[in-house]
Enzyme design. Structure first.
Site, PDB file in Angstrom:
ATOM      1  N   GLN A  74      35.451  48.409  51.453  1.00  0.00           N
ATOM      2  CA  GLN A  74      35.355  47.042  52.538  1.00  0.00           C
ATOM      3  C   GLN A  74      34.092  46.570  52.680  1.00  0.00           C
ATOM      4  OE1 GLN A  74      38.697  48.918  55.182  1.00  0.00           O
ATOM      5  NE2 GLN A  74      38.542  46.652  55.502  1.00  0.00           N
ATOM      6  N   HIS A  75      34.079  45.133  53.255  1.00  0.00           N
ATOM      7  CA  HIS A  75      33.000  44.598  53.957  1.00  0.00           C
ATOM      8  C   HIS A  75      31.941  43.952  53.049  1.00  0.00           C
ATOM      9  CE1 HIS A  75      34.956  45.731  57.363  1.00  0.00           C
ATOM     10  NE2 HIS A  75      34.757  47.159  57.142  1.00  0.00           N
ATOM     11  N   ASP A 230      39.775  49.409  50.316  1.00  0.00           N
ATOM     12  CA  ASP A 230      39.981  51.051  50.087  1.00  0.00           C
ATOM     13  C   ASP A 230      40.890  51.588  51.096  1.00  0.00           C
ATOM     14  OD1 ASP A 230      38.044  50.879  52.045  1.00  0.00           O
ATOM     15  OD2 ASP A 230      36.789  51.946  51.058  1.00  0.00           O
TER      16      ASP A 230
END
Length: 473
Positions: A74-75, A230
Site C-alpha cells: 500500500q501507499h 496487500d
C-alpha cells in the site's frame, strides 16, 4: 483450463518480493507458487517490480491461467509524466522522510478531526498524500513533470496489460485507493481538493473499479482483475468472518478486521480503509514487527529457533525488562524519528533469556494497542488470526493469547495476499455476486492460559508506562 480445472493467479508484489500463487478457481487449492526478490530500501524504480514479476512468472508458471490479479504494498507513490514514463523512483510506504509533510497537512486542513471527516484516516508519513507534498517541497522540478500518480499495484496491473496489449486506462480499487489520503471509503470518491492541497495542483488519478471488475484483458484473453492492497488481499485470502481480527507479523505489523460500516478514529491509530469486497477494513499498522526478532537474534548471536528457546525460558515480563521496539522509527504511534528503547535494565535481569523475552513481548505489545483500539470502537474480538513470518515463532504463538486477551488461531502457512488476489481474479472471472467460497486451513489454536491474566496485563501496563515516560504517549 488445466486437467478440467480453471486456474487463476494472484500476484503479491510486496516490499521484499514478487510472489505468484496459482489456484484452482473453484476450490482455492494452491497448484503452484514462485517468487523473485525486490531490491531492499524505501524507494525503488517500478521497473524492478516488473523484472521480479517476469522472473517469478517464468518457466510456465502462468500456463493455463484464465485470470489474475495483483495485491500490492500500500501507499507507495509512483509518479508518471504525460507519456507514462516514471518521473522518479517510487517512495514506498516505509519511507519516513515525509513525516514533516504529514504534520503540516494535518494542520493545514484544520486538524485530525477534519481529516477523519474527509477521508476516514489521519495521514502519516506512509500515506501517498504526504509523499506528494514532500516531492513538491524537495524536488519541485520533478513535481512539475508529474501528470498522474498511481500506486504500486496500479502500476504493475497497468504494466501487465500494456505488455499484454490490453491496456485501456489506469485503474485501482477501493481498498488501495483508501490508503492514499485523497480518497474516501465512506463516500466512495476522490477528494481532489486534498490532492491539490498536497501538491499545489490536481493530477490525473486512476479509475476506482468495483471489487469484482476487470481492469482489462490481455490480447491472449487473460482477464486482469482490479487488484487491491496487500492487507485487503490478505483479508480476502483468509476468508475472515465477524469476530476475526487479523494480526500480521511481517516486515510491518498490522491489525485489521472486516467491518460492514466505517470506523471513525480521531486518535489516528485506526485507519478507515476499505476492503476488497465493497465493505470496510479498519486497520492499525506499525513499522516494526518480524524484524524486531531478527535484530534481537543478531544482537544475541543466535538463530530464531534459539531466540524462541531463550524467550520461553524467561518469566513473563522478562524480570522487568521492557523493549519499545521502534527500531526503524514508528508509524503507530506516530514517532517517525524514534529509536528503540530498552527500559528497566538491571544487572540482575541482564540475561540473554530476558532480552529475548523482552523482544517478543515488545513486538506483540506494539500490536496489542491495535487490537485494543478496535475493541474501543466496539469491534468483537472472538479470536485473533496470526499470520506473517513471525507467526511461525513458538514464543510468539505461546505469548500472544495472553497479551491479546483472546484465543489465537494460526492459519496454515500460505501466501495469503497472493491467495486473496487469486480469489479476486476468480470472482471477476465468474461474474458472481460474491467471491468464491475458499477456506483457509487452521494449523494451530492457542487459548489464553487460565490464571495468566494478571501477569500478562502487567506486561502490557509496563510497556505503556515506558511509552508514556519516553514519548509522552
Amino acid at each position: 483450463m488445466t486437467d478440467g480445472r480453471t486456474l487463476v493467479a494472484g500476484v503479491d508484489s510486496s516490499t521484499q518480493s514478487s510472489k505468484v500463487v496459482v489456484c484452482d478457481a473453484d476450490t482455492g487449492e494452491v497448484v503452484r507458487t514462485s517468487r523473485a526478490p525486490h531490491p531492499d530500501g524505501t524507494e525503488v524504480h517500478p521497473d524492478r517490480w516488473w523484472d521480479a514479476y517476469v522472473e517469478a512468472t517464468g518457466d510456465g508458471v502462468l500456463d493455463g491461467v484464465a485470470a489474475l490479479a495483483v495485491g500490492g504494498q500500500q501507499h507507495g507513490m509512483v509518479t508518471l509524466d504525460e507519456d507514462d514514463v516514471v518521473v522518479r523512483e517510487a517512495l514506498l510506504w516505509n519511507d519516513t522522510r515525509s513525516a514533516g509533510a504529514a504534520r503540516d497537512l494535518v494542520d493545514e486542513l484544520g486538524g485530525v478531526a477534519a481529516w477523519v471527516d474527509a477521508v476516514g484516516s489521519v495521514p502519516v508519513a506512509s500515506f501517498t498524500v504526504t509523499k506528494l507534498r514532500w516531492l513538491a517541497e524537495h524536488e519541485p522540478d520533478a513535481a512539475r513533470r508529474v501528470a498522474r500518480v498511481v500506486l504500486p499495484h496500479d502500476w504493475l496491473t497497468g504494466r501487465i496489460l500494456k505488455e499484454g496489449k490490453g491496456f485501456e486506462r489506469w485503474s485501482t480499487d477501493r481498498g488501495d485507493a483508501s490508503g492514499t489520503g485523497y480518497w474516501s471509503a465512506s463516500t466512495n470518491d476522490y477528494r481532489l481538493d486534498l490532492l491539490e492541497l498536497s501538491l499545489g495542483r490536481v493530477l490525473e488519478v486512476p479509475e476506482v473499479l468495483s471489487p469484482a471488475a476487470a481492469a482489462g484483458r490481455t490480447a491472449g484473453g487473460v482477464l486482469v482483475a482490479a487488484g487491491t492492497g496487500d492487507n485487503m488481499g490478505a483479508a480476502l485470502g483468509l476468508t475472515t468472518t465477524p469476530g476475526d481480527v487479523v494480526v500480521s507479523l511481517g516486515t510491518s505489523g498490522t491489525v485489521f478486521t472486516r467491518s460492514e460500516t466505517p470506523i471513525r478514529d480521531e486518535s489516528g491509530a485506526v485507519a478507515g480503509f476499505a476492503d476488497a469486497t465493497g465493505h470496510h477494513l479498519p486497520l492499525m499498522c506499525t513499522l516494526n514487527a518480524a524484524r524486531v526478532l531478527g535484530a534481537a537474534s543478531a544482537l544475541l548471536g543466535v538463530d530464531l529457533a534459539e531466540l524462541d528457546r531463550l524467550a520461553l525460558q524467561a518469566r513473563p515480563g522478562a524480570d522487568g525488562l521492557t523493549l519499545l521496539p521502534y527500531l526503524d522509527g514508528e508509524r503507530t504511534p506516530d514517532l517517525p524519528d524514534a529509536t528503540g528503547t530498552l527500559g528497566g535494565l538491571t544487572r540482575a535481569n541482564a540475561t540473554p533469556e530476558n532480552l529475548a523475552r523482552a523482544a517478543v513481548e515488545g513486538m506483540l505489545c506494539n500490536l496489542v494497542a491495535g487490537v485494543d483500539a478496535l475493541r474501543d470502537h466496539g469491534v468483537r474480538v472472538d479470536r485473533v488470526l496470526l499470520i506473517g513470518g513471525a507467526s511461525a515463532s513458538r514464543a510468539v504463538r505461546e505469548l500472544a493469547p495472553g497479551l491479546f486477551r483472546a484465543p489465537v488461531a494460526v492459519p496454515a502457512p500460505g501466501e495469503y495476499v497472493g491467495i486473496g488476489a487469486a480469489r479476486q481474479a476468480a470472482w471477476a472471472l465468474s461474474g458472481a455476486a460474491e467471491p468464491p467460497t475458499w477456506q483457509a486451513g487452521i494449523e494451530a489454536e492457542h487459548e489464553v492460559v487460565p490464571g495468566s491474566e494478571q501477569e500478562q496485563a502487567s506486561v502490557v501496563a509496563r510497556y505503556r508506562d515506558l511509552l508514556a515516560r519516553t514519548h509522552g504517549r
